[in-house]
Design a protein around this motif. Structure first.
Motif, PDB file in Angstrom:
ATOM      1  N   ILE A  70      77.556 -40.575  79.135  1.00 11.79           N
ATOM      2  CA  ILE A  70      76.700 -41.525  78.198  1.00 11.79           C
ATOM      3  C   ILE A  70      77.226 -41.309  76.850  1.00 11.79           C
ATOM      4  CG2 ILE A  70      74.611 -41.627  77.001  1.00 11.79           C
ATOM      5  CD1 ILE A  70      73.112 -40.730  79.829  1.00 11.79           C
ATOM      6  N   VAL A  71      77.905 -40.014  76.419  1.00 15.68           N
ATOM      7  CA  VAL A  71      78.513 -39.743  75.164  1.00 15.68           C
ATOM      8  C   VAL A  71      79.903 -40.620  75.205  1.00 15.68           C
ATOM      9  CG1 VAL A  71      79.809 -38.286  73.920  1.00 15.68           C
ATOM     10  CG2 VAL A  71      77.578 -37.705  74.815  1.00 15.68           C
ATOM     11  N   VAL A  72      80.530 -40.547  76.327  1.00 16.68           N
ATOM     12  CA  VAL A  72      81.749 -41.481  76.442  1.00 16.68           C
ATOM     13  C   VAL A  72      81.639 -42.953  76.190  1.00 16.68           C
ATOM     14  CG1 VAL A  72      83.772 -42.184  77.917  1.00 16.68           C
ATOM     15  CG2 VAL A  72      83.081 -39.654  77.734  1.00 16.68           C
ATOM     16  N   LEU A  73      80.851 -43.575  77.043  1.00 10.64           N
ATOM     17  CA  LEU A  73      80.332 -44.771  76.719  1.00 10.64           C
ATOM     18  C   LEU A  73      79.807 -45.399  75.426  1.00 10.64           C
ATOM     19  CD1 LEU A  73      78.246 -45.579  80.169  1.00 10.64           C
ATOM     20  CD2 LEU A  73      80.777 -46.195  79.506  1.00 10.64           C
ATOM     21  N   CYS A  74      79.067 -44.574  74.734  1.00  8.01           N
ATOM     22  CA  CYS A  74      78.780 -44.699  73.352  1.00  8.01           C
ATOM     23  C   CYS A  74      79.798 -44.464  72.483  1.00  8.01           C
ATOM     24  CB  CYS A  74      77.555 -43.559  72.958  1.00  8.01           C
ATOM     25  SG  CYS A  74      76.015 -43.820  73.738  1.00  8.01           S
ATOM     26  N   VAL A  75      80.796 -43.733  72.551  1.00 12.20           N
ATOM     27  CA  VAL A  75      81.960 -43.705  71.543  1.00 12.20           C
ATOM     28  C   VAL A  75      82.601 -44.998  71.967  1.00 12.20           C
ATOM     29  CG1 VAL A  75      84.095 -42.445  71.355  1.00 12.20           C
ATOM     30  CG2 VAL A  75      81.716 -41.277  71.356  1.00 12.20           C
ATOM     31  N   ARG A  76      82.823 -45.172  73.203  1.00 11.83           N
ATOM     32  CA  ARG A  76      83.765 -46.362  73.483  1.00 11.83           C
ATOM     33  C   ARG A  76      83.213 -47.712  72.904  1.00 11.83           C
ATOM     34  NH1 ARG A  76      85.497 -47.328  79.323  1.00 11.83           N
ATOM     35  NH2 ARG A  76      86.689 -48.726  78.312  1.00 11.83           N
ATOM     36  N   ALA A  77      81.729 -47.889  73.055  1.00 13.32           N
ATOM     37  CA  ALA A  77      81.261 -49.131  72.398  1.00 13.32           C
ATOM     38  C   ALA A  77      81.199 -48.970  70.765  1.00 13.32           C
ATOM     39  CB  ALA A  77      79.589 -49.041  73.091  1.00 13.32           C
ATOM     40  N   TYR A  78      80.998 -47.839  70.334  1.00 14.51           N
ATOM     41  CA  TYR A  78      81.132 -47.941  69.043  1.00 14.51           C
ATOM     42  C   TYR A  78      82.629 -48.234  68.313  1.00 14.51           C
ATOM     43  CZ  TYR A  78      81.622 -45.929  64.257  1.00 14.51           C
ATOM     44  OH  TYR A  78      81.906 -45.562  62.888  1.00 14.51           O
ATOM     45  N   ASN A  79      83.460 -47.466  68.824  1.00 16.23           N
ATOM     46  CA  ASN A  79      85.047 -48.043  68.627  1.00 16.23           C
ATOM     47  C   ASN A  79      85.482 -49.483  68.856  1.00 16.23           C
ATOM     48  OD1 ASN A  79      85.696 -45.699  67.322  1.00 16.23           O
ATOM     49  ND2 ASN A  79      86.256 -44.818  69.446  1.00 16.23           N
ATOM     50  N   ARG A  80      84.780 -49.878  70.059  1.00 17.62           N
ATOM     51  CA  ARG A  80      85.141 -51.334  70.249  1.00 17.62           C
ATOM     52  C   ARG A  80      84.601 -52.176  69.267  1.00 17.62           C
ATOM     53  NH1 ARG A  80      82.579 -52.360  75.509  1.00 17.62           N
ATOM     54  NH2 ARG A  80      84.401 -51.292  76.268  1.00 17.62           N
ATOM     55  N   ARG A  81      83.416 -52.105  68.733  1.00 13.99           N
ATOM     56  CA  ARG A  81      82.760 -52.712  67.795  1.00 13.99           C
ATOM     57  C   ARG A  81      83.395 -52.640  66.494  1.00 13.99           C
ATOM     58  NH1 ARG A  81      77.957 -50.560  65.586  1.00 13.99           N
ATOM     59  NH2 ARG A  81      77.706 -49.860  67.734  1.00 13.99           N
ATOM     60  N   LYS A  82      83.982 -51.378  66.006  1.00 10.08           N
ATOM     61  CA  LYS A  82      84.660 -51.334  64.857  1.00 10.08           C
ATOM     62  C   LYS A  82      86.188 -51.681  64.994  1.00 10.08           C
ATOM     63  CE  LYS A  82      86.305 -46.836  63.969  1.00 10.08           C
ATOM     64  NZ  LYS A  82      86.162 -45.564  63.629  1.00 10.08           N
ATOM     65  N   THR A  83      86.790 -51.910  66.004  1.00  9.35           N
ATOM     66  CA  THR A  83      88.002 -52.586  66.278  1.00  9.35           C
ATOM     67  C   THR A  83      87.802 -54.015  66.029  1.00  9.35           C
ATOM     68  OG1 THR A  83      88.765 -50.870  67.668  1.00  9.35           O
ATOM     69  CG2 THR A  83      89.813 -52.787  67.797  1.00  9.35           C
ATOM     70  N   HIS A  84      86.861 -54.463  66.657  1.00 10.64           N
ATOM     71  CA  HIS A  84      86.511 -56.123  66.759  1.00 10.64           C
ATOM     72  C   HIS A  84      86.270 -56.392  65.251  1.00 10.64           C
ATOM     73  CE1 HIS A  84      85.327 -59.938  67.749  1.00 10.64           C
ATOM     74  NE2 HIS A  84      83.944 -59.747  66.911  1.00 10.64           N
ATOM     75  N   ASP A  85      85.656 -55.406  64.477  1.00 12.78           N
ATOM     76  CA  ASP A  85      85.509 -55.698  63.022  1.00 12.78           C
ATOM     77  C   ASP A  85      86.588 -55.980  62.439  1.00 12.78           C
ATOM     78  OD1 ASP A  85      82.510 -56.344  63.773  1.00 12.78           O
ATOM     79  OD2 ASP A  85      82.076 -54.436  62.960  1.00 12.78           O
ATOM     80  N   ARG A  86      87.464 -54.945  62.488  1.00 11.07           N
ATOM     81  CA  ARG A  86      88.841 -54.853  61.896  1.00 11.07           C
ATOM     82  C   ARG A  86      89.652 -55.958  61.846  1.00 11.07           C
ATOM     83  NH1 ARG A  86      90.442 -49.983  63.512  1.00 11.07           N
ATOM     84  NH2 ARG A  86      91.927 -50.844  64.985  1.00 11.07           N
TER      85      ARG A  86
END
Length: 76
Positions: free
Chosen positions: A26-42
């Motif tokens: 669950i922690v890994v999936l949350c970190v991946r989702a956060y980083n994916r959103r951050k990368t998309h915004d960048r």
């Protein structure tokens, strides 16, 4: 009696291991989702900046829009 204590210990170990795996998953999936959103915004911000600062030609087209259009080939 010995068999029941071994069984209880093995079950407890299995439960603890599975709990750790589930929590880490669950922690890994949350970190991946956060980083994916951050990368998309960048990427979105950089694309907007690039489009704003790229010069267009007299027809109002960007350099990569000039030339012949790409035609899709049919699959065999």
């Amino acid at each position: 009696m010995i068999l029941t204590t071994v069984f209880a210990t093995k079950t407890l170990q299995f439960f603890l291991r599975m709990s750790i795996y589930v929590v880490l998953g669950i922690v890994v999936l949350c970190v991946r989702a956060y980083n994916r959103r951050k990368t998309h915004d960048r990427l979105q911000k950089r694309t907007e900046y690039m489009m704003k600062h790229t010069k267009k030609n007299k027809n109002g087209k960007y350099p990569w829009e000039e030339g012949e259009p790409v035609v899709k080939r049919e699959r065999w």
